[in-house]
Design a protein around this motif. Sequence first.
Motif, short mmCIF file in Angstrom:
data_model
loop_
_atom_site.label_atom_id
_atom_site.label_comp_id
_atom_site.label_asym_id
_atom_site.label_seq_id
_atom_site.Cartn_x
_atom_site.Cartn_y
_atom_site.Cartn_z
N VAL A 1 55.62 68.99 36.84
CA VAL A 1 55.70 69.74 35.59
C VAL A 1 54.84 71.01 35.66
N PHE A 2 53.64 70.88 36.21
CA PHE A 2 52.71 72.01 36.31
C PHE A 2 52.41 72.27 37.79
N VAL A 3 53.22 73.14 38.40
CA VAL A 3 53.03 73.45 39.83
C VAL A 3 52.02 74.58 39.94
N ASP A 4 50.75 74.20 39.93
CA ASP A 4 49.65 75.15 39.99
C ASP A 4 48.58 74.59 40.93
N PRO A 5 48.14 75.37 41.91
CA PRO A 5 47.18 74.85 42.90
C PRO A 5 45.90 74.28 42.27
N THR A 6 45.35 74.99 41.31
CA THR A 6 44.10 74.53 40.70
C THR A 6 44.31 73.23 39.94
N LEU A 7 45.38 73.17 39.16
CA LEU A 7 45.67 71.95 38.41
C LEU A 7 45.95 70.78 39.34
N TRP A 8 46.63 71.05 40.44
CA TRP A 8 46.90 69.97 41.40
C TRP A 8 45.60 69.44 42.00
N PHE A 9 44.67 70.33 42.27
CA PHE A 9 43.37 69.87 42.80
C PHE A 9 42.68 68.96 41.78
N VAL A 10 42.67 69.37 40.53
CA VAL A 10 42.06 68.55 39.48
C VAL A 10 42.76 67.20 39.39
N MET A 11 44.08 67.21 39.48
CA MET A 11 44.84 65.96 39.40
C MET A 11 44.57 65.05 40.60
N ARG A 12 44.35 65.66 41.76
CA ARG A 12 44.01 64.84 42.94
C ARG A 12 42.63 64.20 42.77
N VAL A 13 41.70 64.93 42.18
CA VAL A 13 40.38 64.36 41.90
C VAL A 13 40.52 63.18 40.94
N ILE A 14 41.32 63.35 39.90
CA ILE A 14 41.53 62.27 38.93
C ILE A 14 42.19 61.07 39.60
N SER A 15 43.17 61.32 40.44
CA SER A 15 43.84 60.22 41.15
C SER A 15 42.86 59.45 42.02
N GLY A 16 42.01 60.18 42.75
CA GLY A 16 41.01 59.52 43.59
C GLY A 16 40.05 58.70 42.76
N PHE A 17 39.63 59.26 41.62
CA PHE A 17 38.74 58.53 40.72
C PHE A 17 39.38 57.23 40.25
N CYS A 18 40.64 57.32 39.83
CA CYS A 18 41.34 56.12 39.34
C CYS A 18 41.49 55.07 40.43
N MET A 19 41.88 55.48 41.63
CA MET A 19 42.11 54.50 42.69
C MET A 19 40.81 53.83 43.10
N ALA A 20 39.71 54.59 43.14
CA ALA A 20 38.41 53.98 43.46
C ALA A 20 38.06 52.91 42.43
#
Length: 434
Positions: A90-109
Amino acid sequence: MYTAVKAAWALLMSMGLLMLGNGLQGSLIGLRATLEGFSTQFAGVLMSGYFVGFLLGSTLTPRVVSQVGHVRVFAALASLASTVVLLHPVFVDPTLWFVMRVISGFCMAGLYIVAESWLNDLATNKTRGQLLSLYMVIMIGGMASGQLLLNVADPGGFKLFILISVLLSFALLPVLLSVAPAPSFASPTPMGLRQLYLSSPLGVTGCMAVGLSNGAVVGMGVIYAELIGFPLADISIFMGLILLGSVVLQWPIGHLSDKYDRRWVILAVTLLAAVMALAAVPAAQISANALLVVAFLFGGLSFPMYSLCVSHTNDNLEPKQMVSASSSLVLAVGLGAALGPSTAAAVMGLIGPNGLFWFLAVVHAGVGVFALYRMTRRAAVPLEDQGHCVAIPPAASPVAMAMVQEASGGHAQGQADEAGVAEPAAAGAVESKV
């Protein structure tokens, strides 16, 4: 063992589904980043974001669990992870994707910590090692199978993101519908990283190097395969074989390390991994099949280094220190994993796609050189004092690491108890360490 597995089936099923989704997500994000025109260097930073979040989640989740409870934290994190995945197309933006990857890592941990707390609660001293081995097979098997799901739909579309979200949401059901009681939770007081390094320099340095290597492979492997022109089917097989190799060779390597000076096994395995990394460069020029064989062997040699280094660290700790050391070991691995993708991407930006395997070769060769140096500084731990090498999944939380240390340390401690040997003083133990 049967009783423990029967009690843990819902948890293991949930983790299998989580790893299916997470394995697919990691490769899809890397592949999609190249399709969206992100530079290789930024793709490395993007993939590092997951491991940054993982470190944060490993630190903060225990506090949240103690206040809110296991079930609610598990449900909340799985729901958040499922939602974040859907935001990528939905939001193809490099900065937003980085934030989303951080959130994904946080959730999986956080999900790992909750699940592994349950697993630890269900295990006994007799079944802990077996349950951990089964858990590792499910974790890596799920992650490897997730690579094959890349072929289900076009990575340039949105269907694979929906599939990941569905898998993460389904992972909730077995745990939420299980009648197993939530375990008690106590986060161990961490041992300082400097103190741990003084006890086992090779173990800590090796763990950090393993983080560098594994983070680079998981984060940049799919980008490497795409850059050298692999079709989608071969990309998924390439990543899957790296992970499959780690399952196949984990036990023979671990068995050898129980029979011989573990430092020599670390030296041999890490140098062979460096050789395989170097061999990948000409293999890619020969044929796709040649590179796939090398990828399988590299994964089989590189990923088990995690278990070897943790076991070596345990050999140089008193039993009462092992659980406290778990968080510091996760920190060492996490720091390496957070730096791995971005560093490998920088090398790839300088010398091309093969820079990934040059980077991996240097990392593993560096561990070998340091192992040789450490062998000149300290005597070997007697074989009778070595614990068992217990298989560890590539993304272990402090809870799983504590389980490993209890399982591997129990052997040596039991022998000491039978022989009537008293625990050495902490100061003397540090002086005799490797």
